[in-house]
Scaffold this motif. Structure first.
Motif, PDB file in Angstrom:
ATOM      1  N   PHE A  32       0.879  -1.219  -0.054  1.00 25.85           N
ATOM      2  CA  PHE A  32      -0.054   0.102   0.089  1.00 25.85           C
ATOM      3  C   PHE A  32       0.787   1.052   0.008  1.00 25.85           C
ATOM      4  CE2 PHE A  32      -2.906  -3.102   2.212  1.00 25.85           C
ATOM      5  CZ  PHE A  32      -3.852  -3.029   0.867  1.00 25.85           C
ATOM      6  N   GLY A  33       0.683   2.162  -0.663  1.00 25.58           N
ATOM      7  CA  GLY A  33       1.190   3.530  -0.871  1.00 25.58           C
ATOM      8  C   GLY A  33       0.970   4.044  -2.341  1.00 25.58           C
ATOM      9  N   ASP A  34       1.713   5.123  -2.660  1.00 21.86           N
ATOM     10  CA  ASP A  34       1.511   5.858  -3.648  1.00 21.86           C
ATOM     11  C   ASP A  34       2.857   5.968  -4.533  1.00 21.86           C
ATOM     12  OD1 ASP A  34       3.121   7.598  -2.249  1.00 21.86           O
ATOM     13  OD2 ASP A  34       1.631   9.296  -2.144  1.00 21.86           O
ATOM     14  N   GLU A  35       3.836   4.896  -4.311  1.00 21.50           N
ATOM     15  CA  GLU A  35       5.048   4.871  -5.064  1.00 21.50           C
ATOM     16  C   GLU A  35       4.853   4.078  -6.411  1.00 21.50           C
ATOM     17  OE1 GLU A  35       4.822   3.500  -2.036  1.00 21.50           O
ATOM     18  OE2 GLU A  35       5.749   5.063  -0.510  1.00 21.50           O
ATOM     19  N   THR A  36       6.034   4.315  -7.183  1.00 24.25           N
ATOM     20  CA  THR A  36       6.047   3.603  -8.321  1.00 24.25           C
ATOM     21  C   THR A  36       7.496   2.915  -8.138  1.00 24.25           C
ATOM     22  OG1 THR A  36       4.904   4.901  -9.482  1.00 24.25           O
ATOM     23  CG2 THR A  36       6.335   3.301 -10.895  1.00 24.25           C
ATOM     24  N   HIS A  37       7.540   1.745  -7.801  1.00 25.63           N
ATOM     25  CA  HIS A  37       8.811   0.732  -7.802  1.00 25.63           C
ATOM     26  C   HIS A  37       9.529   0.467  -8.861  1.00 25.63           C
ATOM     27  CE1 HIS A  37       7.734   0.913  -3.602  1.00 25.63           C
ATOM     28  NE2 HIS A  37       6.562   0.432  -3.655  1.00 25.63           N
ATOM     29  N   GLY A  38      10.630   0.811  -9.283  1.00 18.23           N
ATOM     30  CA  GLY A  38      11.272   0.163 -10.211  1.00 18.23           C
ATOM     31  C   GLY A  38      12.520  -0.829  -9.948  1.00 18.23           C
ATOM     32  N   MET A  39      12.645  -1.769 -10.817  1.00 19.99           N
ATOM     33  CA  MET A  39      13.830  -2.523 -10.722  1.00 19.99           C
ATOM     34  C   MET A  39      14.213  -3.343 -11.772  1.00 19.99           C
ATOM     35  SD  MET A  39      12.113  -6.047  -8.797  1.00 19.99           S
ATOM     36  CE  MET A  39      11.000  -7.066  -9.621  1.00 19.99           C
ATOM     37  N   SER A  40      15.543  -3.484 -11.715  1.00 20.34           N
ATOM     38  CA  SER A  40      16.127  -4.550 -12.750  1.00 20.34           C
ATOM     39  C   SER A  40      16.530  -5.973 -12.186  1.00 20.34           C
ATOM     40  CB  SER A  40      17.624  -4.009 -13.045  1.00 20.34           C
ATOM     41  OG  SER A  40      17.586  -2.607 -13.638  1.00 20.34           O
ATOM     42  N   ILE A  41      15.942  -6.730 -13.179  1.00 19.65           N
ATOM     43  CA  ILE A  41      15.659  -8.248 -12.842  1.00 19.65           C
ATOM     44  C   ILE A  41      17.240  -8.788 -13.408  1.00 19.65           C
ATOM     45  CG2 ILE A  41      14.314 -10.261 -13.041  1.00 19.65           C
ATOM     46  CD1 ILE A  41      11.914  -8.794 -13.758  1.00 19.65           C
ATOM     47  N   VAL A  42      17.987  -9.044 -12.627  1.00 17.07           N
ATOM     48  CA  VAL A  42      19.419  -9.526 -12.969  1.00 17.07           C
ATOM     49  C   VAL A  42      19.485 -11.311 -12.884  1.00 17.07           C
ATOM     50  CG1 VAL A  42      20.353  -7.657 -12.312  1.00 17.07           C
ATOM     51  CG2 VAL A  42      20.108  -9.186 -10.740  1.00 17.07           C
ATOM     52  N   ASN A  43      18.457 -11.676 -12.203  1.00 19.28           N
ATOM     53  CA  ASN A  43      18.319 -13.341 -11.535  1.00 19.28           C
ATOM     54  C   ASN A  43      17.715 -14.031 -12.930  1.00 19.28           C
ATOM     55  OD1 ASN A  43      18.144 -15.705 -10.634  1.00 19.28           O
ATOM     56  ND2 ASN A  43      17.886 -15.080  -8.526  1.00 19.28           N
ATOM     57  N   ASP A  44      18.561 -14.638 -13.863  1.00 17.36           N
ATOM     58  CA  ASP A  44      18.143 -15.399 -14.769  1.00 17.36           C
ATOM     59  C   ASP A  44      17.087 -16.542 -14.220  1.00 17.36           C
ATOM     60  OD1 ASP A  44      19.453 -13.624 -16.190  1.00 17.36           O
ATOM     61  OD2 ASP A  44      20.979 -15.266 -16.903  1.00 17.36           O
ATOM     62  N   ARG A  45      17.519 -17.227 -13.082  1.00 17.05           N
ATOM     63  CA  ARG A  45      16.903 -18.333 -12.497  1.00 17.05           C
ATOM     64  C   ARG A  45      15.400 -17.730 -12.195  1.00 17.05           C
ATOM     65  NH1 ARG A  45      15.672 -23.106 -13.723  1.00 17.05           N
ATOM     66  NH2 ARG A  45      17.950 -23.196 -13.797  1.00 17.05           N
ATOM     67  N   TRP A  46      15.162 -16.350 -11.872  1.00 16.81           N
ATOM     68  CA  TRP A  46      13.913 -16.013 -11.163  1.00 16.81           C
ATOM     69  C   TRP A  46      12.869 -15.857 -12.634  1.00 16.81           C
ATOM     70  CZ3 TRP A  46      10.496 -12.171 -12.688  1.00 16.81           C
ATOM     71  CH2 TRP A  46       9.398 -11.788 -11.562  1.00 16.81           C
ATOM     72  N   ILE A  47      13.613 -15.361 -13.751  1.00 16.87           N
ATOM     73  CA  ILE A  47      12.880 -15.121 -14.943  1.00 16.87           C
ATOM     74  C   ILE A  47      12.284 -16.774 -15.507  1.00 16.87           C
ATOM     75  CG2 ILE A  47      13.090 -14.452 -17.440  1.00 16.87           C
ATOM     76  CD1 ILE A  47      15.463 -12.809 -16.595  1.00 16.87           C
ATOM     77  N   ARG A  48      13.322 -17.587 -15.258  1.00 16.81           N
ATOM     78  CA  ARG A  48      12.911 -18.917 -15.709  1.00 16.81           C
ATOM     79  C   ARG A  48      11.702 -19.701 -14.989  1.00 16.81           C
ATOM     80  NH1 ARG A  48      12.582 -22.458 -20.186  1.00 16.81           N
ATOM     81  NH2 ARG A  48      12.843 -24.472 -19.450  1.00 16.81           N
ATOM     82  N   ASN A  49      12.140 -19.174 -13.643  1.00 15.19           N
ATOM     83  CA  ASN A  49      10.851 -19.822 -12.834  1.00 15.19           C
ATOM     84  C   ASN A  49       9.515 -18.997 -12.970  1.00 15.19           C
ATOM     85  OD1 ASN A  49      12.458 -21.605 -11.770  1.00 15.19           O
ATOM     86  ND2 ASN A  49      12.989 -20.432 -10.036  1.00 15.19           N
ATOM     87  N   PHE A  50       9.333 -17.780 -13.207  1.00 14.49           N
ATOM     88  CA  PHE A  50       8.319 -16.819 -13.422  1.00 14.49           C
ATOM     89  C   PHE A  50       7.712 -17.468 -14.637  1.00 14.49           C
ATOM     90  CE2 PHE A  50       5.931 -13.460 -15.125  1.00 14.49           C
ATOM     91  CZ  PHE A  50       5.185 -13.020 -13.951  1.00 14.49           C
ATOM     92  N   ASN A  51       8.623 -17.711 -15.725  1.00 14.70           N
ATOM     93  CA  ASN A  51       7.716 -18.390 -17.026  1.00 14.70           C
ATOM     94  C   ASN A  51       7.245 -19.668 -16.651  1.00 14.70           C
ATOM     95  OD1 ASN A  51       8.226 -16.247 -18.957  1.00 14.70           O
ATOM     96  ND2 ASN A  51      10.378 -16.995 -19.411  1.00 14.70           N
ATOM     97  N   LEU A  52       7.697 -20.477 -15.901  1.00 14.45           N
ATOM     98  CA  LEU A  52       7.200 -21.817 -15.541  1.00 14.45           C
ATOM     99  C   LEU A  52       5.850 -21.595 -14.768  1.00 14.45           C
ATOM    100  CD1 LEU A  52      10.627 -23.605 -14.492  1.00 14.45           C
ATOM    101  CD2 LEU A  52       8.994 -24.187 -16.603  1.00 14.45           C
ATOM    102  N   ALA A  53       6.001 -20.526 -13.979  1.00 14.59           N
ATOM    103  CA  ALA A  53       4.748 -20.439 -13.143  1.00 14.59           C
ATOM    104  C   ALA A  53       3.666 -19.915 -14.130  1.00 14.59           C
ATOM    105  CB  ALA A  53       4.990 -19.334 -12.065  1.00 14.59           C
ATOM    106  N   LEU A  54       3.834 -19.013 -15.173  1.00 12.21           N
ATOM    107  CA  LEU A  54       2.862 -18.735 -16.219  1.00 12.21           C
ATOM    108  C   LEU A  54       2.417 -19.832 -16.649  1.00 12.21           C
ATOM    109  CD1 LEU A  54       4.546 -15.353 -17.400  1.00 12.21           C
ATOM    110  CD2 LEU A  54       2.112 -15.678 -16.464  1.00 12.21           C
ATOM    111  N   CYS A  55       3.259 -20.786 -17.386  1.00 11.73           N
ATOM    112  CA  CYS A  55       3.060 -22.014 -18.121  1.00 11.73           C
ATOM    113  C   CYS A  55       1.897 -23.051 -17.208  1.00 11.73           C
ATOM    114  CB  CYS A  55       4.182 -22.558 -18.843  1.00 11.73           C
ATOM    115  SG  CYS A  55       4.888 -21.554 -19.894  1.00 11.73           S
TER     116      CYS A  55
END
Length: 291
Positions: free
Chosen positions: A239-262
């Motif tokens: 909760f809040g009025d911020e916009t959080h920006g981040m760089s995703i540098v963990n390739d394993r996180w990307i793979r696991n996220f795609n697997l979660a989608l699938c």
């Protein structure tokens, strides 16, 4: 006027952000029987005929919900374009209160509008049980409706119409308390740093990530995540009025996220045939011959 027939549950304006240089996506569906991803236009995937149409007793179809979704998509498309452009340029992004609310409402709407969403699956699986309980309560109050009930029970078309209209009602409903709650969430934007990595888009494209301690939206670490391009993911945060920006540098996180989608979807699409196929192989599909 002829009612719109093909209703996209993942809109074309979003699918285009995952297209390749030929403006097509590599697409795979579990039930297709095809061993390999197929290259398709955004217009030809992630839709069902009359999905958002309310069925009237006259036999006509009310497609006003499809019009409402299209209006929302027209509002969010330029905002998504701005978020993607600034994220990929590495610029800081601060959304206005109106933009944050629009993002949160869109993510929530996308989460519940797909055929594989929790609410839609609940109606599909539990309709008969709900129907029988409602009829039982009605009969307990009075027996004067018995003939009408029996006529309705024997009318499969009427029951399918009721089921479809319940689905439409669930997709359309936005409780004022939910709307107020969504407006209080901050929004996060994640950008993939590794140019060789990418997100896919799926037929159920919103993933809810939770923690061991909580599954409540607004709590730290809990959020709805929606990839809005092959490099950028949008998510609800605390909760809040911020916009959080981040760089995703963990390739394993990307793979696991795609697997979660699938794992929660029947259809997968992306800009790369190799990426989509690698995700179908994990799901036990036969090796796809390369051409």
């Amino acid at each position: 006027m002829v009612a719109k027939k093909a209703h996209h549950f993942v809109p074309r304006m979003l699918l285009r952000n995952f297209a390749n240089e030929r403006n097509k996506l590599w697409w795979f569906r579990n039930a297709s029987g095809l061993p390999c991803p197929q290259e398709r236009l955004p217009e030809s995937i992630f839709f069902q005929n009359h999905l958002h149409a309310e069925q009237l007793k006259s036999g006509e179809k009310d497609v006003s919900l499809e019009d409402e979704f299209e209006a929302l998509e027209n509002l969010i498309a330029p905002l998504f374009a701005k978020i993607i452009q600034r994220s990929e340029a590495g610029e800081n992004l601060m959304l206005s209160d109106e933009e944050r609310t629009l993002c949160a409402v869109y993510i929530y709407t996308q989460w519940k509008r797909t055929p594989q969403s929790f609410g839609q699956q609940l109606i599909q699986d539990q309709f008969l049980a709900y129907r029988d309980r409602a009829i039982s309560r009605l009969r307990q109050k009075s027996d004067k409706f018995d003939d009408e009930i029996e006529d309705w029970l024997s009318d499969e078309v009427a029951q399918e119409r009721v089921k479809q209209n319940i689905r439409v009602g669930i997709m359309r409903r936005m409780d004022p308390q939910v709307s107020d709650w969504l407006s209080k969430l901050s929004i996060g934007v994640g950008r993939i740093s590794n140019a060789k990595k990418a997100f896919v888009i799926t037929s159920n494209p919103v993933v809810k990530l939770t923690t061991r301690d909580s599954s409540t939206l607004g709590e730290p670490g809990v959020g709805f995540y929606l990839p809005i391009s092959k490099r950028v993911v949008l998510f609800t945060s605390t909760f809040g009025d911020e916009t959080h920006g981040m760089s995703i540098v963990n390739d394993r996180w990307i793979r696991n996220f795609n697997l979660a989608l699938c794992g929660q979807s029947e259809e997968i699409a992306g800009h790369s045939k190799e990426l989509v196929h690698s995700l179908t192989k994990v799901r036990g599909k036969k090796k796809c011959s390369e051409k």
